[in-house]
Enzyme design. Sequence first.
Site, short mmCIF file in Angstrom:
data_model
loop_
_atom_site.label_atom_id
_atom_site.label_comp_id
_atom_site.label_asym_id
_atom_site.label_seq_id
_atom_site.Cartn_x
_atom_site.Cartn_y
_atom_site.Cartn_z
N LYS A 1 0.82 -1.22 0.00
CA LYS A 1 -0.08 0.12 -0.06
C LYS A 1 1.06 1.24 0.11
CE LYS A 1 -0.78 1.88 3.47
NZ LYS A 1 -0.68 2.90 4.74
N ASP B 1 -6.08 0.39 8.47
CA ASP B 1 -5.71 0.38 7.01
C ASP B 1 -6.46 -0.94 6.19
OD1 ASP B 1 -4.17 2.55 6.69
OD2 ASP B 1 -2.24 1.55 7.34
#
Length: 301
Positions: free
Chosen positions: A19, A148
């Site tokens: 990410k 997240d």
Amino acid sequence: MAIDPSDGGKVVRCRAPAKINLYLHVLGRRSDGYHNIDSLIVFAGVSDQVSVSRSQRLGLRLAGPFAHDMETMDWANNLVVVAARALSEVCGESPSVALSLQKNLPVAAGLGGGSSDAAATLRALAELWTLDISDEQLRAVAEGLGADVPACLAQNPVAVSGRGEIITQAPELPAAWLVLANPRIPLVTAEVFRWFSPTGSQAAPLKEAPKDLGAMVEALARRSNDLEQPAITLVPQIAEVIEMLSKSEGCMLARMSGSGATCFGIFSDEASADAAAESIGNEQDTWWVSSVQMLRPGLAQ
């Protein structure tokens, strides 16, 4: 996602891509102790991999170049294991599964590795158990695992707000290549936030699709990563990483991702990114450096 029944038992493999926060604004502390954020998240063509299969008991096997960095951790607290238990509680399946994590991404590196691993575990187990579960239900499980994880469940460019749980599809982004570089120094997110001082940042979501990569870079340059300075205070080498990336031929923007210490440079083509990664890797042979494509919808991992 891949399914391999060759050994007589169903094995589901799912990639957990890195990410990248193209920008990250920290807007203020919440009453629950978290911070409200505004960020544009994309994923890169380098990943961990999670494999799941039915077993007599719950277990986790670690492999890959960064597995040794996790060997001192309590395996029961690994987010892959936590995700398996959380989903089993929701769906009623037995948590007796064999979990395998191929750890290709550095640990505590600002790449959302643990969160992406957890999201991949949810997707893989939903396939293994052939669950009749909606995206909303799966995302609710993800929200309980970490800020997240919902974004990593999406695996597409997303705008995130709140503490990270509010996710909207990002505008269509142009093709790009990224050079990721990490000085092999782990950074704990909570520690970076302890050194964070409010910057007065405002939310600035990207509302329209950039006409090209240059326009995207211009938009990102008007934004920032508010955790970059506190991270540099803790790990001064981050500034060196950013400088080396920014001086690489063809680099359009260099910045830290997440809470660090991984930084990225944006390039318009594969050749320039590969050349920069090779040059940096040769000069800093202890760093982790990777040239990767920025993933977009429809671009398989």
